[in-house]
Design a protein around this motif. Sequence first.
Motif, short mmCIF file in Angstrom:
data_model
loop_
_atom_site.label_atom_id
_atom_site.label_comp_id
_atom_site.label_asym_id
_atom_site.label_seq_id
_atom_site.Cartn_x
_atom_site.Cartn_y
_atom_site.Cartn_z
N LEU A 20 0.82 -1.21 0.00
CA LEU A 20 0.00 0.00 0.00
C LEU A 20 0.86 1.26 0.00
O LEU A 20 0.66 2.16 -0.83
CB LEU A 20 -0.92 0.00 1.22
CG LEU A 20 -1.62 1.32 1.58
CD1 LEU A 20 -2.58 1.72 0.47
CD2 LEU A 20 -2.34 1.22 2.89
N LEU A 21 1.83 1.33 0.89
CA LEU A 21 2.55 2.58 1.11
C LEU A 21 3.60 2.92 0.05
O LEU A 21 3.62 4.03 -0.47
CB LEU A 21 3.20 2.57 2.49
CG LEU A 21 2.22 2.60 3.66
CD1 LEU A 21 2.96 2.47 4.97
CD2 LEU A 21 1.40 3.87 3.64
N PHE A 22 4.49 1.99 -0.25
CA PHE A 22 5.60 2.32 -1.13
C PHE A 22 5.17 2.73 -2.54
O PHE A 22 5.64 3.75 -3.04
CB PHE A 22 6.62 1.18 -1.17
CG PHE A 22 7.44 1.08 0.09
CD1 PHE A 22 8.05 2.20 0.63
CD2 PHE A 22 7.57 -0.12 0.75
CE1 PHE A 22 8.80 2.13 1.80
CE2 PHE A 22 8.31 -0.21 1.91
CZ PHE A 22 8.93 0.92 2.44
N PRO A 23 4.30 1.98 -3.22
CA PRO A 23 3.91 2.44 -4.56
C PRO A 23 3.14 3.75 -4.53
O PRO A 23 3.28 4.58 -5.42
CB PRO A 23 3.02 1.31 -5.09
CG PRO A 23 3.27 0.16 -4.23
CD PRO A 23 3.74 0.67 -2.93
N THR A 24 2.33 3.96 -3.50
CA THR A 24 1.56 5.20 -3.40
C THR A 24 2.48 6.40 -3.22
O THR A 24 2.32 7.43 -3.88
CB THR A 24 0.56 5.11 -2.23
OG1 THR A 24 -0.24 3.95 -2.39
CG2 THR A 24 -0.32 6.33 -2.18
N ILE A 25 3.46 6.26 -2.35
CA ILE A 25 4.42 7.36 -2.14
C ILE A 25 5.25 7.59 -3.40
O ILE A 25 5.44 8.74 -3.83
CB ILE A 25 5.32 7.05 -0.93
CG1 ILE A 25 4.48 7.10 0.35
CG2 ILE A 25 6.49 8.03 -0.86
CD1 ILE A 25 5.19 6.57 1.58
N ALA A 26 5.72 6.51 -4.02
CA ALA A 26 6.51 6.65 -5.26
C ALA A 26 5.67 7.29 -6.36
O ALA A 26 6.17 8.13 -7.11
CB ALA A 26 7.03 5.29 -5.70
N GLY B 291 3.13 9.34 -5.98
CA GLY B 291 2.95 10.76 -5.64
C GLY B 291 4.18 11.58 -5.95
O GLY B 291 4.09 12.68 -6.51
N LEU B 292 5.35 11.06 -5.61
CA LEU B 292 6.59 11.77 -5.92
C LEU B 292 6.77 11.95 -7.42
O LEU B 292 7.18 13.02 -7.90
CB LEU B 292 7.80 11.02 -5.34
CG LEU B 292 8.03 11.11 -3.84
CD1 LEU B 292 9.13 10.17 -3.41
CD2 LEU B 292 8.35 12.54 -3.44
N LEU B 293 6.46 10.89 -8.17
CA LEU B 293 6.63 10.96 -9.62
C LEU B 293 5.62 11.92 -10.24
O LEU B 293 5.99 12.78 -11.06
CB LEU B 293 6.48 9.57 -10.23
CG LEU B 293 6.60 9.50 -11.75
CD1 LEU B 293 7.99 9.97 -12.19
CD2 LEU B 293 6.34 8.09 -12.24
N LEU B 294 4.36 11.83 -9.85
CA LEU B 294 3.32 12.66 -10.47
C LEU B 294 3.49 14.13 -10.14
O LEU B 294 3.46 14.99 -11.03
CB LEU B 294 1.94 12.18 -10.02
CG LEU B 294 0.75 12.93 -10.60
CD1 LEU B 294 0.71 12.76 -12.12
CD2 LEU B 294 -0.54 12.46 -9.99
N ILE C 298 2.42 10.69 -15.84
CA ILE C 298 1.02 10.36 -15.54
C ILE C 298 0.73 8.86 -15.65
O ILE C 298 0.19 8.28 -14.70
CB ILE C 298 0.06 11.20 -16.43
CG1 ILE C 298 0.14 12.66 -15.99
CG2 ILE C 298 -1.37 10.67 -16.34
CD1 ILE C 298 -0.61 13.61 -16.86
N PRO C 299 1.06 8.17 -16.74
CA PRO C 299 0.72 6.73 -16.78
C PRO C 299 1.48 5.89 -15.76
O PRO C 299 0.91 4.97 -15.16
CB PRO C 299 1.07 6.31 -18.21
CG PRO C 299 1.79 7.42 -18.83
CD PRO C 299 1.61 8.63 -18.01
N ILE C 300 2.76 6.21 -15.55
CA ILE C 300 3.53 5.44 -14.58
C ILE C 300 2.98 5.68 -13.17
O ILE C 300 2.83 4.74 -12.37
CB ILE C 300 5.03 5.78 -14.65
CG1 ILE C 300 5.59 5.46 -16.05
CG2 ILE C 300 5.81 5.04 -13.58
CD1 ILE C 300 5.48 4.00 -16.45
#
Length: 129
Positions: A71-77, A79-82, A104-106
Amino acid sequence: MEIEPNYSEYSLEELLDVLDNIDKERCRDRYLKVLALLGDEEHCRKLAEQQKIKEEKESIENEELEAWTTLLFPTIAGGLLLFFGLVLTRSNGFIHIESMWFRIPISFLLFLLGYSGYMKVRELSTNKD
């Protein structure tokens, strides 16, 4: 004066370890106590049940940790990317990416992965209740 260990409180694994490592000549009485406990079927059955419960509890805890990580790691990553265009790397820290067509897609895929972790956490919390 030497303190006598209470072998009846030992786990099955600990009893087997004592049996393998005990000096059979010097500590003959302790060796015989361990053998007696391992020979008692009721006691061994109780120890096996306790071990099974302990392993199930550890399995549930590992599954919860895995769900929260998903849940946490992909969501944080994502957010940082977007929002900032930052991608964390192993050696150089962060890389800045300007292209929104890439960000946006990633980010969306990372948020989907995070959402799957959220659903797993939610499923585990409803099963716990």
